[in-house]
Design an enzyme around this catalytic site. Structure first.
Site, PDB file in Angstrom:
ATOM      1  N   ASN A  37       0.732  -0.760  -0.155  1.00 43.74           N
ATOM      2  CA  ASN A  37       0.280   0.188   0.099  1.00 43.74           C
ATOM      3  C   ASN A  37       0.908   1.411  -0.126  1.00 43.74           C
ATOM      4  OD1 ASN A  37       0.606  -0.681   2.964  1.00 43.74           O
ATOM      5  ND2 ASN A  37      -0.667   0.161   3.393  1.00 43.74           N
ATOM      6  N   SER A  48      -0.075  -7.801   7.179  1.00 42.44           N
ATOM      7  CA  SER A  48      -0.748  -8.027   8.093  1.00 42.44           C
ATOM      8  C   SER A  48      -0.813  -9.094   9.321  1.00 42.44           C
ATOM      9  CB  SER A  48      -1.669  -8.662   7.107  1.00 42.44           C
ATOM     10  OG  SER A  48      -1.008  -9.620   6.552  1.00 42.44           O
ATOM     11  N   GLU A  63       4.610  -4.093  12.015  1.00 43.44           N
ATOM     12  CA  GLU A  63       3.930  -2.700  11.848  1.00 43.44           C
ATOM     13  C   GLU A  63       3.057  -3.627  11.359  1.00 43.44           C
ATOM     14  OE1 GLU A  63       4.285   0.016  12.505  1.00 43.44           O
ATOM     15  OE2 GLU A  63       6.214   0.730  13.072  1.00 43.44           O
ATOM     16  N   CYS A  66      -2.992   2.050   6.267  1.00 44.66           N
ATOM     17  CA  CYS A  66      -3.403   0.858   8.099  1.00 44.66           C
ATOM     18  C   CYS A  66      -3.525   1.803   9.225  1.00 44.66           C
ATOM     19  CB  CYS A  66      -1.949   0.232   8.363  1.00 44.66           C
ATOM     20  SG  CYS A  66      -0.671   2.208   7.857  1.00 44.66           S
TER      21      CYS A  66
END
Ligand code: NAP
Length: 475
Positions: A154, A231, A250, A284
């Site tokens: 992302n 994830s 993270e 996120c």
């Protein structure tokens, strides 16, 4: 809009290499091939680790590492357009957001250069105990060793930058595995690093099957630290499998915001609409769950919905687009099924909830039951929920009723409410009168609970990537 296809090779030991097989990179918007990269496996990954280990036998001084980082920052600024277009093409990220990401990477490198220059240990006050009298002690910050880095789709540039720039600042060589859907930005960054004078082996980039490359990074003893962004289940599994390495995670979030009755509703509505749907909610810390004190609920919605409906949905290559595609059709269908689940459980869809021209419309779901997936799991799509709450306390309790803990926000004009929320929200970061999607690259950024176990931001990442060595001198 047409995108240009590009071919990039992997970087191993200072050489640009092919492997005989290729991964095609396609546009999430229209499926067009935007590039291809060689597919590597365990062998190339081991070779890359060998190159990284060899590079670290010849440590480079801080001024040289910092100068390279500064030159990469300059190159990122000079080649801004190409960098932003690469991000946009492979991730389907609207150019507006891709430009922000490309600019942020300049700042990530600039901050990492600062950290390289000030990397230092401490002097230990030895005569503070009788045992230490007559001794001088200091700590040296030693690079931890070879870093294995795994990054998500992302933010295909800046989240790679958040791993490889601090690693170089700390004096660590890296083997990077970018997301298979978005490897082109990482390889462009690798090109900029080599052009900036990075010696062979300090950065190696391998693309290919995640579990095969991941297994090598987990099992090979030459890797001393794994830095993973992605994830929740994959991250924690990696940590479980590598108990003797430092494994920095993270991970995801289901980002909540509490809007108090005394908040500036115009300001909150504008900021939250922009930050729930930017990059189709695939951040996120995309705003996901909005809890509004009941007396302000209608007023908030009156202001919020027009902002959402004004967002321009379409081609990510168009500079006017706000919301583009999600990363794949299967993700789009999964998100739609979560909206349908909430609708079937009694939630109202205030806007969106449909697919237009193949793209999911920005969707606002009102008052889903707490166990609906949109209310408790990470949606990672252009969807947010709104629910009235009886008080700030109830809003904070609902915000906390999650296994995630990355960032949360509160909107209020009252300083004591703001500070109470900051103390009571169980998250790595709390924003006040700003969407919790806000991040500046020097911030300590990371989560608690399922969302992770570390902080990124060059100063904090460099700390993680170094070991303290104590030196005691008898005077
Ligand atoms: P993902 O599916 O977990 O993938 C992340 C990376 O892990 C990719 O490079 C992937 O490779 C790799 N991977 C997959 N399986 C692996 C395995 N068994 N061993 C080693 N590596 C493996 O996540 P994503 O869909 O790319 O990204 C979205 C997630 O990242 C969301 O949950 C989001 O919240 C989180 N995220 C967190 C932050 C943060 O800073 N906290 C920032 C951004 C995103 P392949 O691409 O080859 O599968």
């Amino acid at each position: 809009m047409a995108t240009t296809s590009s071919e990039r090779k992997l970087l191993v030991g200072g050489n640009w290499v092919e492997t005989g097989s290729w991964i095609e990179v396609t546009s999430p918007y229209d499926g067009a091939v935007v590039g291809r990269v060689p597919e590597a496996g365990a062998d190339e990954t081991r070779r890359a680790l060998g190159a990284a280990e060899k590079a670290m036998l010849d440590p480079r001084p801080a001024h040289e590492r910092a100068a390279i980082l500064d030159r990469v920052a300059d190159a990122l600024a000079d080649r801004h357009d190409e960098v932003a277009r690469t991000i946009s093409a492979e991730a389907g990220k609207p150019m507006k957001a891709a430009r922000v990401e490309a600019s942020r990477a300049v700042s990530t490198y600039t901050m990492a250069a600062v950290e390289a220059r000030k990397l230092a240990g401490d002097v230990v006050p030895m005569d503070a105990s009788p045992a230490g009298v007559g001794k001088l002690a200091l700590t040296l910050r030693q690079p931890i060793g070879v870093v294995g880095a795994i990054s998500p789709f992302n933010f295909p540039l800046n989240l790679v930058a958040h791993k490889i720039a601090p690693a170089l600042a700390a004096g660590c060589a890296v083997v990077l595995k970018p997301a298979s859907t978005t490897p082109l930005s990482a390889l462009l960054l690798a090109e900029l690093e080599t052009e900036a004078g990075l010696p062979a082996g300090w950065l190696n980039v391998v693309c290919g099957p995640a579990s095969e490359i991941g297994d090598v990074l987990v099992e090979d003893e030459r890797v001393k630290l794994i830095t993973f962004t992605g994830s929740v289940p994959i991250g924690w599994k990696l940590r479980e499998r590598a108990p003797r390495k430092r494994v920095n995670l993270e991970l995801g979030n289901a980002t909540p915001v509490v809007v108090a009755a005394d908040a500036d509703l115009d300001d909150a509505a504008g900021r939250l609409a922009a930050n729930a749907f930017s990059f189709a909610g695939q951040s996120c810390i995309s705003v996901q769950r909005i809890y509004v004190e009941r007396s302000a609920y209608d007023g908030f919605l009156e202001r919020f919905l027009p902002h959402v409906e004004a967002l321009k949905v379409g081609d990510p290559a168009d500079e006017e687009t706000d919301v583009g595609p999600v990363i794949s059709d299967s993700e789009r269908d999964r998100i739609l099924s979560w909206i349908e689940e909430a609708r079937a459980a009694g939630a109202r869809i205030l806007t969106g909830g449909t697919i237009e021209n193949g793209l999911l419309e920005p969707t606002v779901v009102a008052e889903p039951p707490p166990d609906a997936k949109v209310a408790c799991e990470e949606v990672f799509g252009p969807v947010c929920t709104v629910s009235p709450v009886g008080s700030l306390d109830e809003g904070i309790a609902l915000a906390n009723s999650t296994r995630f803990g990355l960032q949360a926000g509160v909107f209020t004009r009252d300083v004591s409410s703001a500070l109470r929320a900051a103390r009571e929200l169980e998250f790595g970061g709390v924003t006040v009168n700003e969407a919790p999607t806000f991040r500046a690259d020097q911030m300590p950024y990371g989560g608690v609970k399922d969302s992770g176990n570390t902080r990124e931001g060059p100063a904090y990442a460099v700390r993680e990537m170094t070991e303290e060595r104590l030196v005691v001198l008898q005077l």
